[in-house]
Design a protein around this motif. Structure first.
Motif, PDB file in Angstrom:
ATOM      1  N   GLU A 187     -86.278 -30.767  30.901  1.00  0.00           N
ATOM      2  CA  GLU A 187     -86.814 -31.441  29.717  1.00  0.00           C
ATOM      3  C   GLU A 187     -87.233 -30.437  28.649  1.00  0.00           C
ATOM      4  OE1 GLU A 187     -87.539 -32.156  32.753  1.00  0.00           O
ATOM      5  OE2 GLU A 187     -87.103 -34.295  33.069  1.00  0.00           O
ATOM      6  N   GLN A 188     -87.836 -29.335  29.068  1.00  0.00           N
ATOM      7  CA  GLN A 188     -88.280 -28.324  28.106  1.00  0.00           C
ATOM      8  C   GLN A 188     -87.099 -27.651  27.423  1.00  0.00           C
ATOM      9  OE1 GLN A 188     -90.912 -25.648  30.153  1.00  0.00           O
ATOM     10  NE2 GLN A 188     -92.488 -27.190  30.492  1.00  0.00           N
ATOM     11  N   VAL A 189     -86.049 -27.373  28.201  1.00  0.00           N
ATOM     12  CA  VAL A 189     -84.848 -26.769  27.604  1.00  0.00           C
ATOM     13  C   VAL A 189     -84.190 -27.749  26.640  1.00  0.00           C
ATOM     14  CG1 VAL A 189     -82.526 -25.914  28.091  1.00  0.00           C
ATOM     15  CG2 VAL A 189     -84.444 -25.240  29.563  1.00  0.00           C
ATOM     16  N   ALA A 190     -84.087 -29.025  27.058  1.00  0.00           N
ATOM     17  CA  ALA A 190     -83.494 -30.040  26.185  1.00  0.00           C
ATOM     18  C   ALA A 190     -84.293 -30.190  24.902  1.00  0.00           C
ATOM     19  CB  ALA A 190     -83.411 -31.379  26.922  1.00  0.00           C
ATOM     20  N   ASP A 191     -85.609 -30.169  25.019  1.00  0.00           N
ATOM     21  CA  ASP A 191     -86.472 -30.282  23.845  1.00  0.00           C
ATOM     22  C   ASP A 191     -86.256 -29.098  22.912  1.00  0.00           C
ATOM     23  OD1 ASP A 191     -88.461 -31.732  22.446  1.00  0.00           O
ATOM     24  OD2 ASP A 191     -89.955 -30.262  23.055  1.00  0.00           O
ATOM     25  N   LEU A 192     -86.135 -27.910  23.489  1.00  0.00           N
ATOM     26  CA  LEU A 192     -85.930 -26.708  22.683  1.00  0.00           C
ATOM     27  C   LEU A 192     -84.590 -26.745  21.959  1.00  0.00           C
ATOM     28  CD1 LEU A 192     -86.995 -23.864  21.917  1.00  0.00           C
ATOM     29  CD2 LEU A 192     -85.795 -22.993  23.936  1.00  0.00           C
ATOM     30  N   VAL A 193     -83.565 -27.235  22.642  1.00  0.00           N
ATOM     31  CA  VAL A 193     -82.213 -27.255  22.067  1.00  0.00           C
ATOM     32  C   VAL A 193     -82.073 -28.335  21.004  1.00  0.00           C
ATOM     33  CG1 VAL A 193     -79.776 -27.693  22.555  1.00  0.00           C
ATOM     34  CG2 VAL A 193     -81.127 -26.254  24.108  1.00  0.00           C
ATOM     35  N   PHE A 194     -82.502 -29.575  21.330  1.00  0.00           N
ATOM     36  CA  PHE A 194     -82.247 -30.719  20.446  1.00  0.00           C
ATOM     37  C   PHE A 194     -83.230 -30.833  19.286  1.00  0.00           C
ATOM     38  CE2 PHE A 194     -80.185 -32.244  24.417  1.00  0.00           C
ATOM     39  CZ  PHE A 194     -78.918 -32.407  23.901  1.00  0.00           C
ATOM     40  N   ILE A 195     -84.412 -30.241  19.411  1.00  0.00           N
ATOM     41  CA  ILE A 195     -85.407 -30.351  18.348  1.00  0.00           C
ATOM     42  C   ILE A 195     -85.499 -29.077  17.511  1.00  0.00           C
ATOM     43  CG2 ILE A 195     -87.855 -30.778  17.848  1.00  0.00           C
ATOM     44  CD1 ILE A 195     -86.452 -33.208  18.798  1.00  0.00           C
ATOM     45  N   LEU A 196     -85.163 -27.938  18.093  1.00  0.00           N
ATOM     46  CA  LEU A 196     -85.368 -26.686  17.378  1.00  0.00           C
ATOM     47  C   LEU A 196     -84.059 -25.938  17.102  1.00  0.00           C
ATOM     48  CD1 LEU A 196     -87.700 -24.969  16.223  1.00  0.00           C
ATOM     49  CD2 LEU A 196     -87.650 -23.667  18.358  1.00  0.00           C
ATOM     50  N   ILE A 197     -83.383 -25.482  18.159  1.00  0.00           N
ATOM     51  CA  ILE A 197     -82.256 -24.567  17.992  1.00  0.00           C
ATOM     52  C   ILE A 197     -81.077 -25.233  17.283  1.00  0.00           C
ATOM     53  CG2 ILE A 197     -80.559 -23.146  19.193  1.00  0.00           C
ATOM     54  CD1 ILE A 197     -82.617 -22.667  21.373  1.00  0.00           C
ATOM     55  N   PHE A 198     -80.583 -26.339  17.828  1.00  0.00           N
ATOM     56  CA  PHE A 198     -79.400 -26.993  17.259  1.00  0.00           C
ATOM     57  C   PHE A 198     -79.639 -27.502  15.835  1.00  0.00           C
ATOM     58  CE2 PHE A 198     -76.893 -30.895  16.607  1.00  0.00           C
ATOM     59  CZ  PHE A 198     -75.610 -30.334  16.609  1.00  0.00           C
ATOM     60  N   PRO A 199     -80.729 -28.258  15.562  1.00  0.00           N
ATOM     61  CA  PRO A 199     -80.930 -28.748  14.190  1.00  0.00           C
ATOM     62  C   PRO A 199     -81.104 -27.629  13.171  1.00  0.00           C
ATOM     63  CG  PRO A 199     -82.314 -29.944  15.736  1.00  0.00           C
ATOM     64  CD  PRO A 199     -81.757 -28.781  16.480  1.00  0.00           C
ATOM     65  N   ILE A 200     -81.892 -26.609  13.507  1.00  0.00           N
ATOM     66  CA  ILE A 200     -82.123 -25.525  12.554  1.00  0.00           C
ATOM     67  C   ILE A 200     -80.829 -24.767  12.286  1.00  0.00           C
ATOM     68  CG2 ILE A 200     -83.256 -23.288  12.265  1.00  0.00           C
ATOM     69  CD1 ILE A 200     -85.740 -24.413  13.437  1.00  0.00           C
ATOM     70  N   THR A 201     -80.016 -24.570  13.322  1.00  0.00           N
ATOM     71  CA  THR A 201     -78.728 -23.903  13.137  1.00  0.00           C
ATOM     72  C   THR A 201     -77.833 -24.690  12.181  1.00  0.00           C
ATOM     73  OG1 THR A 201     -78.835 -22.957  15.371  1.00  0.00           O
ATOM     74  CG2 THR A 201     -76.680 -23.017  14.302  1.00  0.00           C
TER      75      THR A 201
END
Length: 329
Positions: A187-201
């Protein structure tokens, strides 16, 4: 049991109560006043955005529908400030279910805000980089579908992320008077990817491309401005309007990223510092305050929004025969 710095949240629960940070009465009053002011300002300004875009049919464009969705999520952020007001004493006393509801609402709003920023970036990318196909690719109906999917996805994402906390509220708290949630590694990895890394990229890549095109077009317009005929003036004005919208929404996106990154650093590192760490409290409020800044950016850059506010504030909006003429002046 008391110390010089801490006292129990619930003195009657000696063995299970958490300790809270002692704050002076004046400090609590000042923080509460500031939060109330920001909450009221955020709700009022975003309500004006919602009324302006919803009421005036000439504002029902694809870009403005995205701004409308962002204004709704920003209005919810203003209401979320009410929970922060309750945390000024340094402890949570609303119960475990309300704690889960608070975090669930916070995650939903964050997901929707990030999703809106991605959609705004895509909208500006198509408008600037592929202007000939923009009217057919980005229609109001398609925008409504994508916005609806964004809101529905946020609810689904929230349920999946907080499934254990929804089943067993208060399962992960260590003592009474604290509001914490916890998720597994996935869940923490998914949260990091879908809320931070992917959108900001996505946002950064699209806007870098947009501003490269904006700069080249601005130079071209400046070079050939003397050769523009009266027949082409309408096209030039339309292009200038698209460029201004790109700059305006670019400011919105940059401010959002500046407020999101510190907030997410805090929530990823130590969520339990929310109640007792003043710096974490400030960073979280900074993220929420972004929702108050967005309408101010619209006021500064959009003359139509200033005119719409004037019509609404002076109650001319009630005069159906006159408000359109006033708006177009």
């Amino acid at each position: 049991i008391k110390t010089s710095k801490f006292e129990l949240c619930f003195p009657q629960l000696l063995n299970s109560s958490c300790r809270k940070l002692k704050r002076s009465r004046s400090e609590i009053v000042l923080i509460s006043f500031l939060l109330c002011f920001i909450s009221l300002t955020t709700v009022s300004l975003n309500l004006l955005v919602i009324i302006s875009i919803s009421h005036f049919k000439q504002f029902h464009t694809s870009t403005n529908l995205l701004i409308l969705s962002l204004a709704v999520s920003d209005l919810l952020v203003g209401l979320l400030f009410l929970f922060q007001i309750m945390l000024t004493d340094g402890y949570w006393y609303l119960g475990d279910r309300m704690c889960v509801f608070y975090y669930a609402l916070d995650i939903i709003i964050t997901f929707i805000s990030v999703g809106n920023m991605v959609l705004i970036s895509i909208d500006r990318y198509v408008a600037i980089c592929d202007p000939l196909h923009y009217p057919t690719k980005v229609t109001p109906k398609r925008v409504q579908v994508w916005v609806s999917l964004c809101w529905i996805s946020s609810l689904f994402y929230d349920i999946v992320l907080l499934r254990e906390n929804l089943k067993h509220p208060g399962k992960f708290k260590s003592c009474s008077g604290v509001c914490v949630i916890e998720g597994g590694f996935i869940e923490q990895v998914a949260d990091l990817v879908f809320i931070l890394i992917f959108p900001i990229t996505v946002i950064v890549v699209l806007y870098v491309r947009v501003f490269v095109v904006v700069v080249s077009q601005a130079q071209a317009m400046h070079t050939h401005i003397a050769a523009v005929t009266h027949k082409r003036t309408g096209k030039a004005t339309a292009k200038k309007s698209e460029l201004k919208a790109a700059w305006t929404l670019g400011v919105v996106v940059v401010v959002f990223l500046m407020c999101l990154c510190p907030y997410y650093c805090i929530t990823l590192s130590e969520q339990d510092t929310l109640l007792n760490n003043l710096s974490a409290f400030f960073v979280i409020c900074l993220f929420y305050f972004n929702s108050c800044l967005n309408p101010l950016i619209y006021v500064f850059f959009y003359p139509w929004f200033r005119k719409a506010i004037k019509i609404i504030a002076t109650l001319q909006v009630m005069k159906s025969k006159n408000y359109f003429a006033v708006l177009m002046k």
